[in-house]
Structure formats: structure tokens, C-alpha cells
Design an enzyme around this catalytic site. Sequence first.
Site, short mmCIF file in Angstrom:
data_model
loop_
_atom_site.label_atom_id
_atom_site.label_comp_id
_atom_site.label_asym_id
_atom_site.label_seq_id
_atom_site.Cartn_x
_atom_site.Cartn_y
_atom_site.Cartn_z
CE LYS A 120 -12.44 -8.99 19.52
NZ LYS A 120 -11.29 -8.21 19.96
CD GLU A 204 -16.70 -13.84 15.47
OE1 GLU A 204 -16.30 -14.33 16.52
OE2 GLU A 204 -17.41 -12.82 15.43
CG HIS A 239 -17.14 -2.43 12.99
ND1 HIS A 239 -18.22 -3.26 12.82
CD2 HIS A 239 -16.45 -2.48 11.82
CE1 HIS A 239 -18.18 -3.80 11.61
NE2 HIS A 239 -17.12 -3.33 10.98
NE ARG A 301 -11.49 -1.93 27.27
CZ ARG A 301 -12.59 -1.48 26.68
NH1 ARG A 301 -13.48 -0.79 27.39
NH2 ARG A 301 -12.84 -1.72 25.40
#
Length: 648
Positions: A120, A204, A239, A301
Site C-alpha cells: 500500500k 493514515e 472494516h 483481482r
Amino acid sequence: MTTRRLASVLVANRGEIACRVIRTARALGMRTIAVYSEADRDAMHVALADEAFLLGPAPAADSYLRIDRIIEAARASGAESIHPGYGFLSERPDFADACAEAGIVFVGPPASAIRAMGLKDAAKALVAEAGVPVVPGYHGARQEPDFLAAEAAAIGYPVLIKAVAGGGGKGMRRVEGPEGFSDALASAQREAQNAFGDPRVLVEKYVLSPRHVEIQVFCDSHGNAVHLFERDCSLQRRHQKVIEEAPAPGMPDEVRTAMGRAAVEAAKAVGYVGAGTVEFIADGREGLRPDGFWFMEMNTRLQVEHPVTEAITGHDLVEWQFRVASGEALPVDQAGLAIHGHAVEARLYAEDPDHGFLPSTGPLRALTLPSGEGIRVDTGVRAGDRVTPFYDPMIAKVIAHGATRDEALDRLAGALGRTLVAGPKTNVAFLKALAESQDFREGRFDTGFIDRDLATLTAPSPHRDAAIRAGLRALVAREAPAGTGSPWDAADGFQLGEARRQVFPFVLEGEPAEAVLHWGPTGLAVEYGAAGPEPDDVTVVQAPPGVLVLAEGRQIALSPPDPFAVDLDHIDQGGTIKAPMHGRLVAVLVAPGDAVVRGQRLAVVEAMKMEHALTAPSDGTVAEVLAEAGQQVAEGARLITLTTEDAA
């Protein structure tokens, strides 16, 4: 590159996605090869395929994650291609490399694109260079806890800790303040290591009132790239996506254009080929705006929620994957794509909403999945199959399509109302409550919606006691001895004078309970709980030694008492910490003699790809630690005992 259509495919996955890929492959005339673990020997995807190969024992690390054994099965079967599905090896560049080295077509992007987007931190830097907006945060290489804590403080709480190599909510933790950062970081790193073999994380800024909007992109090897519009995946818990829909509610055309353009640019930046999803976080406080969304990650994907895109576009994305992998150009350009109606998908899981959504395992004693106009169901299980602790607990995806969003949600709610699962606990009632939620229907939601409304969404049914009475009648009828035909037979309730009454002890969801039975001219009546009519959809399923009562999407277990059962936990009067489900004990955080306080984390169990913290039920002292980190534990196994203040 060849443009000859692929003739065969090995599906390197299991469950509903393996079944879904096999069906499209067979429709294209392809020979299909399945792989399976020992736990999946009789699974649906094995039965659907033309051939099947055993990979190894049940744990994924010994079967579905064994690249060598999958390549060996592909060679043995003569498979021209391998489709990875999603999860497992689908985003492992070394798997794509292994396919190429073996001369087998990987039905997915090139390994270089997987690598570029797989981490990421690097992906954010890459897309930022391409002009795509990214969320503020620390995406560097340093991983010292004190340094990351300082970065979190500089960013400003709340923050989100995310696994660098993660996906699917694994290794992700929201942290509200500095006091919780250390535990959250350790847990995220541990889960990331277990799931991806890489403990690194990034930190973040957590966007307030966030909307999770993703764009489906598709690229071919001829330089063509399109997006197939957006999906809104904001209804999440821990999440993990719960309900997804397409298109996103309240999406202005200018934002759709800007987001679609940014997604295509992100894909082009890594030379992407095949199906991919570019995920964005949007600030939903003032509606969706062209300057109010940021890149989060790209999933290299097919996504779990791809059926909603198929529903609104009319295109089979798996067929597109096979065509592109064969060297063909995309079948349409951007101008040839349009949105038709609205689609919503609900993920039906074997989990218990009444107990923190813990995974639920066991045999599927009964399974009725819905059908009807605008309804599609993707599943990989049948009645009689077993939900095991080794894999994701998804039972099915229920997809509804309609001309409007309200029609799609009405169809989804109706379909969930017709869904019947007996055995493991499920989230059917919870999903139906979401589909019927007025706030959700009116667009007043973000990624925190479920947590804020959880008490309402999981509220017990007002008809629960009536459903229990229906189950008790079935249980009593089964337990009563066969009648002799005599009017003095005790089971028929005959007596002179008042109706005969009897106290009937039983076990309700593992706890002792009592009802009162009485017989009169109309037969057996049951007194239990609050009076009221029974729900219309009560179904009783035999599950010896008891029964399972299904009503309004909920399941209640009733059984006769076991006269030989001994409640050891109440005899020792200690605080006993048990494993809530089958899984692996990944951490023990206390030792004998340690003083603990109510709510303190004592141990962590990993099951079905998620970590579950076990906490102290009260203040006390650790008396025994009965298991070690790394050990597989069974549901109900005693792990830790406490001497509580009450017992002392």
C-alpha cells in the site's frame, strides 16, 4: 500474445467463488479442474468440476496456499490456465510468476502489477505520481512503535493503522487516541503477519463520515482500459464489507467521471491487464464531491462484490477475464458501457450477531436459499455440508437487482426473509434489518453506520418467546413416549378435574430454563415467556438431542436437559476464559499470578481469518494458563482461569 480461446482452467480456490468461476468456464466450453483440502473433499466446487485434485490437510497454509502443489495439479491435469479467484493466492505475485514459469496462463494481471499495487505504501506513491489524490499519512519504511506513535500524533487522531500488504480488513485498526495506539499496532502487525507473512503497516488520517466507493476497472493487453462504474461498500463492520451496491447512492455524474478517470489512470500507471478494483475513501459530510475523494488501494483481482457490477452493466466479468487472458481485446469501449437500474449484494455469513458476530461452525442441517425476479444467489455449500473453522464463514451472496434502488432493496429484504439456514448461527436477520433501515434507504450512512446503529439492527425479535413455545411443542412431542391407547396414558394429558400441569425443564441456548405444560380438550399448551402470536415463518428443524427453531432470520437451540451433565465452571466458582470458537491461540498476554482488571485483554484467538480478543470478565488474579500461543483450540476449551474478587 495468442488470441486462441483457453480450453481448460484450474480454479485455485474454494467455496462460492470457485463455483462461480467454474460455471462461467463451463458455459464457455472449457474443461474445469478443482483443487481441494481434506476438509473440502465433498465440497460443491469439487462436484461441479470435471476433475479435482487433493492439495493437503485442512489448514490453508497446507493446502490452498501451497503454490507448488497447485502448479503440480495444473501440470498433472493439463490445465492451460489457472484462475485464482479472490483471497488466498490471488494477489501473490510469486504465484503469477510460478504460473508463467510453468507455461500456464494466469487469469489475472501481470506479476509486476500485483507487486506494484500489493504494497500500500508504494502504491500510494506510484498513483500520486500519476496525479491521483491519496489520503494523508505515513507510508514510509520505518516500523518502530514509538516512531509510528509519533507519526500518528502528528497526523492527528483518529487514525487508521493498515497492513502494507493487506486486504479484506485484515491488519487494520482504527485508533481514537494515543492511549490505544500501542495495543492496536501490535494486534494489526500480528494479524498482518499471520494473514500475509508481512507485519509492516502504514498509518493514515481517518476521514470523518467516510464513504467507501470503489471503481471496477478492466484493461486488456492491447492498451485498452475502461471502468465499469462504481460500487458503494460503506456498510461495513470491523472494516469488513457487509452490503455493497451499484451505483453509489447520491453519486453526481461529475464525481463518477472524475473517480472513473482517476481509477483508470491508476491502473495504467502499473501496466495493468485484467479485472481490478481501485478503492477510494470519500468525505461524505457534504455529499460526494470531485475534490473530496482519495485513493486507498487497488485490489488486483476480482472482488467479492463483482455481481452488482454485472447486474447493472449486463456483462459477465469472469468471461471478460478469460477473454483478456486469451489475448482478446475488451469487448466494448467506455462509450459502450451504461448503467441499468440498481443492484445490492448482502453477504450471508455463519456468525452470531447476538454474541459479537463470532464465527459459527457446524453442519448445515437445512438450507433454503431464495429465488425470484431480480434475485441471484452465489453459494458454495449445500444442505448437509459443514461450515468449518478453517476458512471464511461465508455461506452465500444474495444479490438483488431492480429498476430503482428502492426496488432492489425491497427485493433483497424479501429474499432474505425467504432464506432459511439451520445449524450454524447466521446474520440473516441483521442483513434484513439493514436492507429495511430507513436511514440507509434515504442515504444517511457512512462506514460507521452499522456501529452506531448496532443495538437497533440486532435488537431481539418481539416474537422470540412465541417462537420458543413452538419449538417446545415439537420437542415435547418428540420426547413423549409412544402412546398405548389407554385413556390413562400419562402422555395424553387425560385426568379428571382441572387440566394436568407439568413443569418441563429444558436447555435454551446452552442455559437451563423451564416451561409449564398443560393438557386440555384442545391438546398441549405451553406457557413460557411473554404472551403473543407466533411469527408466520416459524420452522422447527430436528437437531438431536434437541431442535433448532428458525424464525425471522434467527435461530434458537432447544434441547432436553442432560441428567448426567455437570456444570464444572460453576462448581469451581472461578472466572473461566473459554475459546469462543475453534481457532488458533495466537497470543497469551498474562501469566499465573498476574492481577487483572475487568475488560483487560488476556489472550487472542484467530479464527476464520480474524482475531478475537478475550478479556477479563471481572477484576481478579490469573490462577492458571491452560494453553500456549500457537496451539489450536476447540470451541469451549478452557484457556485461562481467574480467581475473582467475588470468589475470594
